[in-house]
Structure formats: structure tokens, C-alpha cells
Design an enzyme around this catalytic site. Structure first.
Site, PDB file in Angstrom:
ATOM      1  N   HIS A   1      49.214 -16.246   3.936  1.00 53.74           N
ATOM      2  CA  HIS A   1      50.600 -16.277   4.402  1.00 53.74           C
ATOM      3  C   HIS A   1      50.821 -17.233   5.574  1.00 53.74           C
ATOM      4  O   HIS A   1      51.923 -17.266   6.116  1.00 53.74           O
ATOM      5  CB  HIS A   1      51.026 -14.869   4.827  1.00 53.74           C
TER       6      HIS A   1
ATOM      7  N   HIS B   1      54.052 -20.646   9.005  1.00 55.92           N
ATOM      8  CA  HIS B   1      53.966 -19.214   8.690  1.00 55.92           C
ATOM      9  C   HIS B   1      54.926 -18.927   7.543  1.00 55.92           C
ATOM     10  O   HIS B   1      56.121 -19.168   7.656  1.00 55.92           O
ATOM     11  CB  HIS B   1      54.345 -18.396   9.937  1.00 55.92           C
TER      12      HIS B   1
END
Lengths: 76, 145
Positions: B50, B65
């Protein structure tokens, strides 16, 4: 005191930490007593910020979260 | 990735919104499966499903992110296309994902792109250089002089 020790102290010591896991920029911790968490000590230890919600405490340390978390786990 | 560039203050996460890890911008992505490309050339020093960090030869790092609180998905829905520790070129694919699926999990798919450890003067310049509005995958999001 190295950084891991300083952060652990800021979290109220090893006995206060129930769980600690690294995210890419922060340490996500669950503590026994949120009142023992010392924001100022955590910032003095190099944290960019601290977010508390009851017993869940996030310590923002940047991308070194991984290694720092391992160092802290060694101290638990 | 394609989407709409927004200011970090609009990211639904206090750490990013208050620029605690650094200045930058965020992309509110197009809700369709796609590849996330490396914003700069360098070494892929960290690669999680992620999120990833690329560090350039001069030491400056950029964090991408993918979505907010997406660590809780334990990698579900992310396909890694590059190798941690290896070199990447700007524009090379790093992760394949589907922002619509992230949203369907009840999470925000907004992607902060952060200049790590930028000093305060650079931070102000970076914040001022963000091109807000629609972006395509190869557009420049901000400039770190």
C-alpha cells in the site's frame, strides 16, 4: 538512551505496550494506560507527531518506522 | 496515476494533512484499475503493497501512499510490479491496484505523495509548486528544487 529506548519510555515503558506494529511512516501502538504516554518525550525522541485516541497511539516517525519498530520489539 | 491533484490539507488523515512526514500533494485517483508509477528515478528503498518510497541518488526520498489506512487490507488488492531494493525509473510501474475496490472497502483511495525530510524552505516551495486539478499519470505533481 537510543531512539528506540526513548520512544518506548515515551509510550510509558515496556509494561505499558500491548501491541506495536509499523506502518510506513508511523508506529501504531496499543497501550494499557493512555495516561502514561508522554507526547513531549516522544517528540523529544524524534517523533514528528503523536496521535492518541484512548489506548491507541500513533507515533509518526517517518519511513524509519520499520527498523525502529524492530528495535523497540527487541526491548519488549 | 491519473486523477485530480489536491492539497495535503484535504487528505482525510491527520498525519498527512498536517504534513507531519513532509510536504507534498495528494492525488484523488480515477476510480478504475490502474498502475501506480514511480514519481522519480532512484532506488525503491521501501515497497509495501500500500505504499512505497523511492530515494534519488542525491538522497532525497519521495513517499507514495496508496489510499488511507490501507495497511489494514494486509496487501489485499495490490499487485507489486517492482522489487524492493532495486532501481526504478521515473514513470516505471510499481504497483497495480483498483481505487474503486479500496473505496468499496470503506477506505479513502486518496494518495499522498510526500517529499520526505524536506527542510522548511523547500517545503514552502514544494507546496507552492503543486499543480492542482486534473492530472494524468505522467504529469508533474510538484517540484522539489
Amino acid at each position: 538512551m537510543d531512539k528506540a529506548e526513548a520512544i518506548l519510555a515515551g509510550l510509558g515503558g515496556a509494561d505499558n505496550v500491548v501491541e506495536i506494529e509499523p506502518c510506513i511512516t508511523r508506529l501504531r501502538t496499543v497501550v494499557r494506560d493512555g495516561g502514561k504516554v508522554d507526547d513531549r518525550a516522544l517528540k523529544a525522541a524524534g517523533a514528528h507527531g503523536v496521535m492518541k485516541s484512548g489506548t491507541v497511539v500513533q507515533v509518526v516517525v517517518g519511513p524509519e518506522a520499520d527498523t525502529l519498530c524492530m528495535d523497540i520489539e527487541d526491548l519488549l | 496515476m491519473a486523477g485530480r491533484a489536491i492539497g495535503l490539507d484535504r487528505v482525510p488523515d491527520a498525519v498527512f494533512a498536517q504534513a507531519m512526514v513532509g510536504p507534498g500533494a495528494a492525488i484523488d485517483p480515477v476510480r478504475e484499475p490502474g498502475e501506480v508509477l514511480s514519481p522519480i528515478s532512484g532506488i525503491l528503498v521501501k515497497l509495501k503493497p500500500h505504499a512505497f518510497v523511492v530515494t534519488a541518488t542525491d538522497g532525497r526520498g519521495v513517499l507514495v501512499h496508496l489510499g488511507i489506512d490501507t495497511v489494514n487490507l494486509d496487501g489485499g488488492g495490490f499487485v507489486l510490479l517492482a522489487e524492493e531494493g532495486g532501481p526504478v525509473d521515473a514513470g516505471a510501474p510499481v504497483v497495480r491496484w483498483n481505487p474503486a475496490a479500496i473505496e468499496a472497502c470503506g477506505l479513502s483511495p486518496v494518495c499522498p505523495v510526500i517529499a520526505l525530510d524536506a527542510d522548511p524552505a523547500s517545503a514552502a516551495a514544494i507546496a507552492a509548486s503543486v499543480a492542482l486539478g486534473p492530472v494524468s499519470a505522467d504529469d508533474r505533481l510538484f517540484t522539489w528544487a
